[in-house]
Design an enzyme around this catalytic site. Structure first.
Site, PDB file in Angstrom:
ATOM      1  CB  SER B  46      -0.886  -0.015   1.247  1.00 19.38           C
ATOM      2  OG  SER B  46      -1.884   0.970   1.138  1.00 19.38           O
ATOM      3  CD  GLU B  47      -0.660   3.796  -3.539  1.00 18.30           C
ATOM      4  OE1 GLU B  47      -0.676   2.560  -3.388  1.00 18.30           O
ATOM      5  OE2 GLU B  47      -1.492   4.422  -4.218  1.00 18.30           O
TER       6      GLU B  47
END
Lengths: 236, 212
Positions: B46-47
């Protein structure tokens, strides 16, 4: 060394604010935002701000409250989709906006804090983001030059701090906070827990105290959730 | 019959391989997580700063300090790790993520992708999409085959402002799957959705492609 600890957000910001200044504000969405410091900016009324933050809060919370009071002149962000007031202000020309790709924004802040004037990235080559910027070939691939980014003031949110200003973040509330802490000419941290110096595991400090000028324990944290998603427990 | 959003996600999940580190975009790509084959070890990035995304929390157990890039509350797994946004995008730009699955507004037969901006409409921003397509090893786009107006979205070249140039490896629509190969070779039609004909796909596609 004078104490870095202030009793509240207003005291922590005392003497650091001036109209037209550039402020970095940590957080991703509403996660890990310095909510007490944002409220103190609203109380103070400092204006014509350029605010560097991944997002712009939501209507009525986070940076959204500084949009309501018209204190923000320009935003540098990667995504502002959650804020209707933002849209109205932008479309009516009352708010300037500069979009940066999220990774470019993070790296610009990291570079700024590390004394790196500029860097080259493949991100954005051939897109509107690269317009007017130097594009250079390295080993047969095109890269666009992006500038390091600093600010007059960085506002960060950490979970725990000691009196020396060493910070520890919690889970995904870390996000942009560690880089912003390095890129402010002055950095103020708000935390949920303040411990005695020496109580933190020295190997597990995320932001060393050298980057933190002032800190305080927030009076209260709403920590609003933007998208509450849950699942039902299966019956045993 | 055209594929549903969930069937498109299931098709996209066939691009996963054991041991992959993967970033899933918002929308149809998020649904891919529901189709990871049992026994396959896939780690979701998840960035906003997490590797090893777990499922949604049980009711009453949501943690405001634990969200995904869509700002949804999630949970951690035994192997999860957290890091800053700078570290997250170093991972992405540095080529350490094997696969990115994103949504699209338009795809060009030259491998170009447009998915962040429609001139004249409010622009919400590109978020991490430009970094993902610039840095991730393999880029899969999942989108509807045509606009609501019926206009093609798979084109000779995108008319909307780009997210990246020559970045799309595979395109999955509700009608078909295409090997785009970043525009380095002619586009090939790989699969048709059940009961969708080649003639229908040709009629709804302005990009050039080779069939069979």
């Amino acid at each position: 060394m004078a104490s870095k600890i202030a009793t509240n957000a207003a005291e922590a910001l005392d003497g650091l604010l001036f109209d037209g200044m550039t402020i970095m504000s940590g957080g991703f969405g509403l996660c890990g935002i310095p909510e007490n410091l944002i409220a103190a900016l609203r109380e103070h009324g400092v204006k014509d701000l350029t605010v560097i933050s991944n997002n712009a809060g939501v209507d009525g919370f986070g940076l959204g409250v500084l949009l309501e009071t018209g204190q923000i002149r320009k935003m540098i962000a990667s995504y502002v989709g959650e804020n209707k007031l933002f849209e109205q202000l932008y479309l009516s020309g009352r708010l300037e906006l500069e979009f940066n790709p999220q990774g470019t924004l993070a790296e610009r802040i990291r570079a700024g804090g590390a004394g790196v004037a500029a860097f080259y990235t493949r991100t954005g080559v051939g897109t509107p983001v690269a317009e007017g910027k130097e594009v250079r070939d390295f080993d047969g691939e095109l890269y666009v030059m992006e500038r390091g980014l600093t600010a007059d003031l960085a506002l960060v949110k950490a979970h725990t701090a000691d009196a020396a200003g060493n910070l520890v973040y919690r889970k995904t509330a870390r996000n942009f906070n560690p880089m912003m802490a390095t890129a402010g000419r002055k950095t103020v941290a708000e935390v949920e827990v303040l411990v005695e110096t020496g109580a933190l595991d020295h190997d597990h400090i995320h932001t060393p105290g050298i980057y933190v000028d002032r800190l305080f324990k927030g009076v209260s944290f709403e920590k609003r959730i933007e998208q509450l998603t849950t699942r039902k427990r299966e019956n045993a | 019959m055209a594929w549903t959003r969930d069937q498109m996600a299931a098709r996209a999940a066939r691009e996963l391989k054991d041991g992959f580190y993967v970033n899933l975009g918002i929308g149809i790509p998020t649904l891919v997580a529901n189709h990871i084959p049992a026994g396959m070890d896939v780690t979701l990035q998840s960035e906003n700063g997490m590797l090893g995304m777990g499922p949604f929390p049980f009711e009453g157990e949501a943690d405001p300090d634990l969200i995904n890039a869509g700002k949804q509350t999630i949970t951690e797994l035994s192997a999860s790790s957290y890091f800053s946004s700078a570290d997250s995008f170093a991972m992405i730009r540095g080529g350490h993520i094997a696969l990115s699955i994103l949504g699209g507004l338009q795809v060009g037969q030259n491998g170009d992708l447009a998915n962040w901006m429609v001139p004249g409409k409010m622009v919400k921003g590109m978020g991490g999409a430009m970094d993902l397509v610039a840095g991730v090893g393999r880029v899969v786009v999942a989108m509807d085959h045509v606009e609501k107006t019926g206009a093609p979205k798979f084109l000779p070249a995108c008319s909307l402002p780009l997210t990246g140039r020559g970045v799309v490896d595979l395109l999955i629509t509700d009608l078909a799957v295409f090997d785009v190969n970043r525009g380095k070779s002619p586009v090939r039609l790989l699969e048709l959705a059940p009961d969708v004909t080649l003639d229908e796909v040709r009629a709804k596609t302005s990009a050039a492609f080779e069939a069979g």
